[in-house]
Structures are given as C-alpha cells and as structure tokens.
Enzyme design. Structure first.
Site, mmCIF file in Angstrom:
data_model
loop_
_atom_site.group_PDB
_atom_site.id
_atom_site.type_symbol
_atom_site.label_atom_id
_atom_site.label_comp_id
_atom_site.label_asym_id
_atom_site.label_seq_id
_atom_site.Cartn_x
_atom_site.Cartn_y
_atom_site.Cartn_z
ATOM 1 N N LYS A 41 -36.828 57.293 9.487
ATOM 2 C CA LYS A 41 -37.236 58.723 9.610
ATOM 3 C C LYS A 41 -35.995 59.445 10.413
ATOM 4 O O LYS A 41 -35.759 60.364 10.548
ATOM 5 C CB LYS A 41 -38.277 58.838 10.476
ATOM 6 C CG LYS A 41 -39.539 58.319 9.724
ATOM 7 C CD LYS A 41 -40.667 58.255 11.000
ATOM 8 C CE LYS A 41 -41.769 57.655 10.292
ATOM 9 N NZ LYS A 41 -42.757 57.215 11.014
ATOM 10 N N ASP A 101 -25.584 50.711 15.487
ATOM 11 C CA ASP A 101 -25.532 49.704 17.011
ATOM 12 C C ASP A 101 -24.909 48.624 16.496
ATOM 13 O O ASP A 101 -23.863 48.319 16.419
ATOM 14 C CB ASP A 101 -27.068 49.565 17.341
ATOM 15 C CG ASP A 101 -27.275 48.971 18.666
ATOM 16 O OD1 ASP A 101 -26.848 49.423 19.726
ATOM 17 O OD2 ASP A 101 -28.223 48.054 18.851
ATOM 18 N N ASP A 157 -36.015 58.691 17.709
ATOM 19 C CA ASP A 157 -37.298 58.262 18.500
ATOM 20 C C ASP A 157 -37.122 57.543 19.743
ATOM 21 O O ASP A 157 -36.442 56.521 19.753
ATOM 22 C CB ASP A 157 -38.268 58.195 17.721
ATOM 23 C CG ASP A 157 -38.369 56.768 17.161
ATOM 24 O OD1 ASP A 157 -37.256 56.148 16.820
ATOM 25 O OD2 ASP A 157 -39.406 56.010 17.431
#
Ligand code: 5GP
Length: 177
Positions: A41, A101, A157
């Site tokens: 998302k 990452d 998030d």
C-alpha cells in the site's frame, strides 16, 4: 512507548522532486505509453502524485505483496496477495516503490515481472537506503537517498498508521517514565 515523528522531507520538497522525476520520465518516454505498477500500500501516494505530472499516456495497475522475514529485515521471498489485473507483455513498465531497504523484495519482484516479457522494465523509488542494500537491484529513478532510519508518511506506515502524513518523517519510539 511514546511515538514521535520529526519531519525529514517536507511537502514542498516532495512536490518539487516529484516534478523533477516526472520531467525526466516525460523526456525518456517521449512518444511512448507508460504502464505504472503501484506496489500497495506504501506506494499509493507516490504513484498518484507522480502520475499527475506525467504527460505521456499513462495506464496503471496495482499489486500487493508480502515479504516474510524476521520482522526487521525482509527475506526476499515474497507472496503475492493481489496480482496485476493487466498483462504487461510488450508494455513499457515502471515499477513504483515507496522505499528500498535491503532490495530483496524488489529484486524478487523485478525478476518475476521480467518473465512476463514487458517491452521494458524499470524501477522508480521515492526513497532509498543505499547503505542497507543486500540484493543487487538496479534502481532507475530515485526520489531521495536517506540514512538508515525508520520513516513514515506519504504512504509509508508504522503499524498501518501515519500513511496520511503529507510529509516524510522519522519515527522514534521513546520509553515513557
Ligand atoms: P526490502 O526488501 O528492500 O528490505 O524492504 C522494502 C520494504 O520494507 C518497503 O517496501 C517497506 O514496506 C519496508 N520498509 C523498509 N524501510 C522502511 C521504513 O523506513 N519505513 C517504512 N514504513 N517501511 C519500510
């Protein structure tokens, strides 16, 4: 635990950088159509905002993946929760990611999508933590390189919260008392 968010990249800087990226995309895809793949998302805000500045014809599709790891790092083995709804064969495809990452998730995803024979396949990420890279993955467009810190906002998030922040912030968790 008390959560605190400090601003790292403010709204105006984000908008300016997105316009620069879109200008580069407009130039490099001139005369072509571009198919954006938004990785749900976290990439929703980035994909939609970037798409507003793209002038070449755009189609969009969405994909949801889970990467299983030890909770801190991803394993690179991903499960597709929601696959694309359109065939990408012969399309000029741009994968839109929120943050890279270790690179494991994208490395896996890139090879999986490559097998579907798009005309071209590139990766665009809003944020990159280059010092964390483990997997060799070629990022074509990068919004910002950042240090190894946990960021939230603009789609990103922490426990499903903070996605709606209009800026990128660094999250810190402090012990109370
Ligand atoms: P990788 O496979 O590159 O190690 O993991 C990439 C995914 O880890 C991102 O798509 C994102 O979901 C998550 N991630 C990595 N760093 C951060 C971060 O600083 N903040 C948030 N919210 N998610 C992160």
């Amino acid at each position: 635990m008390r959560e605190q968010v400090s601003v790292l990249i403010e709204e105006e800087r984000l908008a300016a950088r997105l316009q620069e990226l879109a200008a580069q995309i407009n130039e490099e895809y001139a005369g072509k159509k571009i198919h954006l793949i938004c990785i749900l998302k976290g990439s929703v805000f980035f994909t939609c905002e970037l798409a507003k500045y793209i002038k070449v014809p755009v189609t969009m599709d969405f994909m949801s993946v889970s990467s299983y790891g030890d909770g801190v790092t991803s394993s690179g083995y991903i499960t597709i929760n929601q696959d694309l709804t359109m065939d990408i064969r012969d399309r000029e495809v741009l994968i839109i990611e929120d943050i890279v990452d270790s690179g494991r998730t994208l490395a896996y995803l890139y090879h999986m999508l490559k097998k579907r024979e798009p005309a071209s396949l590139r990766i665009c990420t809003l944020l990159d933590k280059p010092e964390k890279r483990i997997s060799d993955v070629e990022i074509y467009y990068t919004g910002f390189e950042i240090e190894d810190q946990y960021v939230v906002g603009f789609g990103l998030d922490y426990a499903q919260r903070y996605r709606n922040l209009p800026y990128i912030g660094v999250l810190s968790l402090d012990e109370i008392g």
